[in-house]
Motif scaffolding. Structure first.
Motif, PDB file in Angstrom:
ATOM      1  N   LYS A  29      -2.006   5.170  -4.509  1.00  0.00           N
ATOM      2  CA  LYS A  29      -2.313   6.412  -5.226  1.00  0.00           C
ATOM      3  C   LYS A  29      -3.677   7.028  -4.979  1.00  0.00           C
ATOM      4  O   LYS A  29      -4.730   7.493  -5.543  1.00  0.00           O
ATOM      5  CB  LYS A  29      -2.402   6.139  -6.698  1.00  0.00           C
ATOM      6  N   ILE A  30      -3.845   6.948  -3.738  1.00  0.00           N
ATOM      7  CA  ILE A  30      -5.189   7.558  -3.014  1.00  0.00           C
ATOM      8  C   ILE A  30      -4.809   9.189  -2.646  1.00  0.00           C
ATOM      9  O   ILE A  30      -3.660   9.312  -2.373  1.00  0.00           O
ATOM     10  CB  ILE A  30      -5.364   6.722  -1.632  1.00  0.00           C
ATOM     11  N   GLU A  31      -5.779  10.076  -2.890  1.00  0.00           N
ATOM     12  CA  GLU A  31      -5.455  11.197  -2.516  1.00  0.00           C
ATOM     13  C   GLU A  31      -5.674  11.534  -1.080  1.00  0.00           C
ATOM     14  O   GLU A  31      -6.360  10.831  -0.523  1.00  0.00           O
ATOM     15  CB  GLU A  31      -6.427  12.121  -3.391  1.00  0.00           C
ATOM     16  N   SER A  32      -4.680  12.614  -0.749  1.00  0.00           N
ATOM     17  CA  SER A  32      -4.669  12.783   0.584  1.00  0.00           C
ATOM     18  C   SER A  32      -5.821  13.068   1.324  1.00  0.00           C
ATOM     19  O   SER A  32      -6.230  12.956   2.378  1.00  0.00           O
ATOM     20  CB  SER A  32      -3.541  13.951   0.903  1.00  0.00           C
ATOM     21  N   LYS A  33      -6.515  13.999   0.631  1.00  0.00           N
ATOM     22  CA  LYS A  33      -7.983  14.328   0.991  1.00  0.00           C
ATOM     23  C   LYS A  33      -8.941  13.154   1.491  1.00  0.00           C
ATOM     24  O   LYS A  33      -9.435  13.418   2.426  1.00  0.00           O
ATOM     25  CB  LYS A  33      -8.587  15.438   0.367  1.00  0.00           C
ATOM     26  N   LYS A  49     -13.540   1.729  -3.378  1.00  0.00           N
ATOM     27  CA  LYS A  49     -12.911   0.671  -3.759  1.00  0.00           C
ATOM     28  C   LYS A  49     -11.347   0.901  -3.468  1.00  0.00           C
ATOM     29  O   LYS A  49     -10.640   0.001  -2.935  1.00  0.00           O
ATOM     30  CB  LYS A  49     -13.224   0.273  -5.094  1.00  0.00           C
ATOM     31  N   LYS A  50     -10.863   2.259  -3.907  1.00  0.00           N
ATOM     32  CA  LYS A  50      -9.507   2.429  -3.673  1.00  0.00           C
ATOM     33  C   LYS A  50      -9.334   2.403  -1.866  1.00  0.00           C
ATOM     34  O   LYS A  50      -8.152   2.049  -1.811  1.00  0.00           O
ATOM     35  CB  LYS A  50      -9.345   3.804  -4.279  1.00  0.00           C
ATOM     36  N   ASN A  51     -10.177   2.911  -1.446  1.00  0.00           N
ATOM     37  CA  ASN A  51     -10.005   3.055   0.003  1.00  0.00           C
ATOM     38  C   ASN A  51      -9.816   1.703   0.691  1.00  0.00           C
ATOM     39  O   ASN A  51      -9.062   1.609   1.558  1.00  0.00           O
ATOM     40  CB  ASN A  51     -11.247   3.870   0.659  1.00  0.00           C
ATOM     41  N   GLU A  52     -10.301   0.624   0.240  1.00  0.00           N
ATOM     42  CA  GLU A  52     -10.384  -0.614   0.647  1.00  0.00           C
ATOM     43  C   GLU A  52      -9.015  -1.272   0.408  1.00  0.00           C
ATOM     44  O   GLU A  52      -8.346  -1.931   1.432  1.00  0.00           O
ATOM     45  CB  GLU A  52     -11.417  -1.694  -0.137  1.00  0.00           C
TER      46      GLU A  52
END
Lengths: 248, 471
Positions: free
Chosen positions: A132-136, A152-155
């Motif tokens: 659920k990471i945003e496209s941008k 952290k989500k990006n990790e």
């Protein structure tokens, strides 16, 4: 999968890890808990291959190989992943370019053909949904201007893309609101397989409500002083780290 | 060739040889000059004769050693003149989408297919300065030498005394030159040459010009080029100027680039130095009218023993104008760099904004850079800042990239592209930006040979024929 025996590590002459032992097997989730300064992050760094410390003694074996002799990028290609406590901002390097390079380096190592641009984008779309990471975020420079939660989500997004065999998540839960925490936990759970393993390094029991560990360890003063099942985390939460320190 | 002249040794000897050369070839040098240009040359010659070359004690030359320039037997050619050359035999542009008016200077002389001077339908004149002195003396007289500063020691007066040919562009008022003009300066000689091209660019009111200037060498021989350019941007004009330098390690290049901006005009200048044994780029900007904006950007990527020196001077002589300097460099091996940026905001130039930034990465212990950002402000209502950094690649970022499986080499390259990208991404002509990005990547991978023809021009590795003008 991972076997650490009598590991002694110092930083600038100061002992940080003092005879640490740890065995992680395929399919297991381990939680390592401990107060600040107990050596949790140093342990994560040793596994990933940072070089700011000195290994005084001991051995670390991963998949039957002496891990300490292997440079960090080869460890990554052999399936080790570190989720950073403080992910680094790298202005000017796009997430897409970074991850495509990383995946193709790994594929090359495995003797596989590199992913084409289209194949990679498809994979990215799939994994974006998963975490659920945003496209941008994926279109920007690596971590640049990301909030703490986004980093952290990006990790976890990178974890999902690289599908490691052994993931070490260093306080990936700290500083997250409950929704982001669920995303992180969900990511870890969905990526769990019989042949991979996860080490969750955490300060709080909170994450363990969402990811059920097979083993919980308490790290204190550079070594594991107590290990147990998931109920150990609850006990720690209730009684605090003083309980352990008194016991030892 | 009969008029070839050998020059040698040390600043004083070199100076004396040059002054004799000037006196002995006086008639030939003055041949195309009108009375006004003659007296400009004489004045410049007098100044050169008196001041000679700058030395180590000259401010702005403290970190750049010139001695190697005086060591060789250079040849100066007064004979060749503009020449007709089938340029398509030498270059073909391999840049898809980059449609330019392409002109070529070979060893300082204009080389042309059809005519040395072309007048486009919209009135724009592009061609040889030598020819323009003859055909448009009134325009040349008005602008030539009008902004180049003669009072500094050395190279500008020397060029002004000796100048023969170079690029001439005149854009009348209210004309937008649609295609970029690309000028390729080629040094190609079997013997050491000393070249002094002179460029004069005039853009009228409300006019628009993109000019790409490429410096190349096609031989490994020793050469020394001393270029002076004057660029006049009239009211509400817009000039987008690029300098791409990819020269051999035996080549030395000194460029002095003078800009003058009138009210409401905009200027972009990008200096991209990819290779060059010895390179000095001086940019001197006079903001002569209010509401101007100027972006002066530079990128230099040096290795081995290469030396690059960027000197920037901005004179805010009018109120409410903006100047912005961003110079970035990566220096490897024993390469050395100099950045000196000076901004002068005069007393009546209120509401000026002037920013200055120089960032450097040193990849090896032996690489070095001297940086001096400098503001001199006499107005009280201004917004100015300056800064300089010298550092290494961020070790945390390196580890982050490596921990995902990127080799040390790849990680290093990604970080270097990112660093250089801040400058390159400002390039507004898209195909040019794409190609410069590719060129920078190639350079940073160590794959760009000096003989590689420029992105912008030729794809034939060796020229099929260039007349050897110096034999």
């Amino acid at each position: 999968m991972l076997s650490i025996k009598n590991l002694n590590v110092s930083v600038e002459g100061k002992p940080i890890l003092n005879g640490l032992n740890l065995e992680v097997k395929d399919g297991e989730v381990h939680a390592i808990m401990g107060p600040n300064g107990s050596g949790k992050s140093t342990l994560a760094s040793v596994i990933a291959g940072r070089d700011y410390f000195t290994i005084e003694q001991g051995e670390v074996t991963y998949m039957g190989k002496n891990l300490l002799e292997i440079p960090p990028e080869v460890r990554a290609k052999e399936g080790i992943f570190l989720g950073f406590q403080y992910p680094v901002e790298i202005p000017g390097v796009s997430m897409t370019n970074f991850m495509r390079t990383a995946i193709n380096e790994k594929r090359k190592h495995q003797g596989l053909k590199p992913l084409s641009g289209a194949e990679f984008l498809k994979l990215m779309e799939e994994k974006k949904k998963l975490v659920k990471i945003e496209s941008k975020l994926a279109n920007r420079s690596v971590n640049e201007g990301f909030s703490g939660g986004e980093k952290k989500k990006n990790e976890i997004f990178q974890l999902a893309l690289l599908e490691p065999k052994l993931a070490v998540l260093d306080e990936t839960d700290s500083g997250l609101d409950i929704d982001a925490l669920k995303v992180v936990a969900n990511g870890v759970n969905m990526l769990k397989r019989k042949d991979n393993a996860t080490i969750l390094i955490t300060h709080y029991q909170r994450l363990l409500d969402y990811v059920i560990p097979d083993v919980v360890h308490v790290l204190f003063d550079g070594k594991i002083v107590k290990s147990g099942g998931k109920e150990l985390a609850l006990e720690l939460e209730e009684k605090g780290y003083n309980w352990i320190t008194k016991e030892t | 060739m009969p008029e070839s002249n050998n020059i040698s040794n040390q600043p004083e000897v070199f100076k004396n040889t040059l002054t004799e050369l000037f006196e002995n070839n006086y008639d030939q040098i003055m041949e195309n000059s009108s009375g006004k240009i003659k007296s400009l040359r004489q004045k410049a010659f007098g100044i050169f004769k008196k001041n000679g070359f700058p030395g180590k004690k000259t401010e702005n030359w403290r970190f750049t050693d010139l001695n190697h320039l005086f060591r060789n037997d250079f040849i100066i050619d007064f004979e060749t003149k503009s020449q007709k050359v089938d340029i398509s035999n030498i270059f073909t542009c391999d840049v898809y989408d980059l449609d330019t008016y392409c002109v070529t200077l070979i060893n300082g002389w204009f080389a042309y297919n059809n005519s040395p001077l072309t007048k486009l339908k919209n009135g724009t004149i592009i061609g040889s300065l030598y020819k323009a002195m003859e055909i448009y003396p009134e325009i040349v007289e008005k602008y030539l030498g009008s902004i180049a500063k003669l009072n500094e020691p050395g190279f500008v007066p020397l060029n002004t005394a000796f100048m023969q040919d170079g690029l001439f562009i005149y854009v009348p008022d209210n004309v937008k030159v649609e295609k970029p003009v690309q000028v390729i300066n080629i040094v190609d000689s079997q013997k050491p040459v000393f070249l002094q091209p002179r460029n004069l660019i005039i853009t009228g009111k409300n006019s628009n010009l993109t000019l790409i200037h490429c410096d190349h060498t096609l031989t490994h021989n020793i050469s020394f080029t001393n270029t002076v350019s004057e660029v006049i941007v009239d009211q509400n004009g817009y000039v987008d100027h690029y300098k791409v330098q990819n020269k051999g390690r035996n080549s030395s290049l000194i460029t002095s680039l003078f800009f003058k901006q009138e009210k409401g005009s905009k200027l972009f200048n990008n200096a991209i130095t990819l290779n060059g044994g010895f390179t000095r780029n001086q940019v001197d900007l006079l903001i002569n009218g209010e509401n101007c904006s100027a972006n002066l950007n530079g990128l230099y990527l040096m290795d081995n023993n290469q030396h690059v020196d960027n000197q920037v001077f901005v004179d805010h002589k009018a109120f409410e104008s903006l100047s912005n300097q961003l110079y970035k460099g990566i220096l490897d091996d024993q390469a050395s760099g100099v950045f000196s940026g000076k901004v002068l905001v005069r007393r009546d130039s209120q509401k000026s904004q002037a920013f200055q930034n120089n960032k450097n990465i040193l990849l090896k212990d032996d690489a070095k850079v001297n940086t001096q950002p400098f503001l001199e402000i006499y107005a009280d209502d201004v917004k100015c800042s300056h800064g300089a950094t010298v550092g290494q690649l961020d070790p945390n970022a390196m580890f982050y990239l490596r921990s995902r499986g990127l080799s040390e080499r790849t990680a290093r390259q990604l970080l270097m592209y990112a660093f250089a990208g801040e400058v390159v991404n400002k390039i507004s002509v898209e195909p040019l930006r794409e190609n410069i990005i590719k060129l920078v990547e190639k350079r940073l991978k160590g794959e760009l040979s000096i003989c590689d023809q420029c992105i912008l021009s030729c794809n034939s590795r060796e020229p099929k024929f260039i007349q050897n003008i110096v034999d």
